[in-house]
Design a protein around this motif. Structure first.
Motif, PDB file in Angstrom:
ATOM      1  N   ILE A 110       7.960   9.599  20.403  1.00  0.00           N
ATOM      2  CA  ILE A 110       9.084   9.156  19.580  1.00  0.00           C
ATOM      3  C   ILE A 110       8.470   8.767  18.243  1.00  0.00           C
ATOM      4  O   ILE A 110       7.632   7.875  18.155  1.00  0.00           O
ATOM      5  N   LYS A 111       8.842   9.510  17.190  1.00  0.00           N
ATOM      6  CA  LYS A 111       8.156   9.420  15.897  1.00  0.00           C
ATOM      7  C   LYS A 111       8.611   8.184  15.099  1.00  0.00           C
ATOM      8  O   LYS A 111       9.609   7.541  15.439  1.00  0.00           O
ATOM      9  N   PRO A 112       7.878   7.871  14.011  1.00  0.00           N
ATOM     10  CA  PRO A 112       8.151   6.625  13.289  1.00  0.00           C
ATOM     11  C   PRO A 112       9.583   6.485  12.763  1.00  0.00           C
ATOM     12  O   PRO A 112      10.092   5.361  12.680  1.00  0.00           O
ATOM     13  N   ASN A 157      15.476   2.098  15.533  1.00  0.00           N
ATOM     14  CA  ASN A 157      15.875   1.480  16.813  1.00  0.00           C
ATOM     15  C   ASN A 157      16.512   2.459  17.798  1.00  0.00           C
ATOM     16  O   ASN A 157      17.482   2.121  18.484  1.00  0.00           O
ATOM     17  N   VAL A 184       4.651   4.551  16.828  1.00  0.00           N
ATOM     18  CA  VAL A 184       5.228   5.641  17.616  1.00  0.00           C
ATOM     19  C   VAL A 184       5.206   5.227  19.085  1.00  0.00           C
ATOM     20  O   VAL A 184       4.422   4.361  19.473  1.00  0.00           O
ATOM     21  N   VAL A 185       6.068   5.856  19.879  1.00  0.00           N
ATOM     22  CA  VAL A 185       6.045   5.649  21.326  1.00  0.00           C
ATOM     23  C   VAL A 185       5.579   6.950  21.970  1.00  0.00           C
ATOM     24  O   VAL A 185       6.221   7.991  21.813  1.00  0.00           O
ATOM     25  N   ILE A 193      14.633   3.996  20.281  1.00  0.00           N
ATOM     26  CA  ILE A 193      13.744   4.184  21.444  1.00  0.00           C
ATOM     27  C   ILE A 193      14.556   4.229  22.739  1.00  0.00           C
ATOM     28  O   ILE A 193      14.400   5.135  23.559  1.00  0.00           O
ATOM     29  N   ARG A 245       0.240   2.521  16.731  1.00  0.00           N
ATOM     30  CA  ARG A 245       0.303   3.011  15.354  1.00  0.00           C
ATOM     31  C   ARG A 245      -0.868   3.954  15.183  1.00  0.00           C
ATOM     32  O   ARG A 245      -2.032   3.564  15.327  1.00  0.00           O
ATOM     33  N   VAL A 266      11.692   5.367  15.828  1.00  0.00           N
ATOM     34  CA  VAL A 266      11.303   4.006  16.228  1.00  0.00           C
ATOM     35  C   VAL A 266      11.860   3.003  15.219  1.00  0.00           C
ATOM     36  O   VAL A 266      12.460   1.992  15.591  1.00  0.00           O
ATOM     37  N   MET A 287       3.287   2.047  22.996  1.00  0.00           N
ATOM     38  CA  MET A 287       3.618   2.050  21.570  1.00  0.00           C
ATOM     39  C   MET A 287       2.331   1.799  20.796  1.00  0.00           C
ATOM     40  O   MET A 287       1.626   0.824  21.068  1.00  0.00           O
TER      41      MET A 287
END
Ligand code: ADP
Length: 142
Positions: A10-12, A18, A72-73, A20, A41, A15, A39
């Motif tokens: 899940i890109k910046p 909100n 990122v996740v 996620i 960076r 994220v 998660m």
């Protein structure tokens, strides 16, 4: 069909906006299980190594700036045909061309800020999972 694992990021942009929870719920509701998640960076070095195949492309610097711009996740998804299934759930690279209802159509904005990453082949999935996770971290639910 084979039980597979694939790497999702899940890109910046997503994220920071909100999304996620909605993205994770989308995977789970589609029958994919999250078997590892963190998660982080990305450092410039990590982002370069991950996207090494794109070094030299005109969009590479922008991609590096974007991928290191916030947390990122990173997740490992598991399920039947998980690699292709995740690509279908994501939609096309360019959100403007992604099918309605796909993650990139819902949460992406432009090709350089397209909300999610997903491995595109079994070889990529193996490399990308190993890039972020120790082997023992992703075996728990298979
Ligand atoms: P995908 O993420 O769908 O597998 P690629 O591997 O081709 O797509 O590209 C990796 C990432 O680089 C894309 O998700 C996108 O964010 C970015 N990217 C690809 N092509 C372009 C482009 N022409 N302009 C800007 N960014 C791009």
């Amino acid at each position: 069909m084979a039980l597979e694992q694939t790497l999702s990021i899940i890109k910046p942009d997503a994220v920071g906006e909100n999304h996620i929870g909605e993205i994770v719920a989308h995977f789970e509701q589609a029958g994919l299980s999250i078997v590892a998640m963190k998660m982080i960076r990305l450092s410039r070095e990590q982002a370069e190594g991950f996207y090494a195949e794109h070094i030299g492309r005109p969009f590479f610097e922008g991609l590096m700036n974007f991928m290191t711009s916030g947390p990122v996740v990173v997740q490992v998804l598991s399920g039947e045909n998980a690699i292709q299934r995740n690509r279908e759930l994501m939609g096309a690279t360019d959100p403007a061309k992604a099918e309605p209802g796909t993650l990139r159509a819902r949460f992406g904005s432009i090709v350089s800020a397209n909300a999610v990453h997903g491995s595109d082949s079994p070889v990529s999935a193996a490399r990308e999972i190993a890039y972020f996770f120790d082997q023992d971290a992703v075996l728990l639910r298979n």
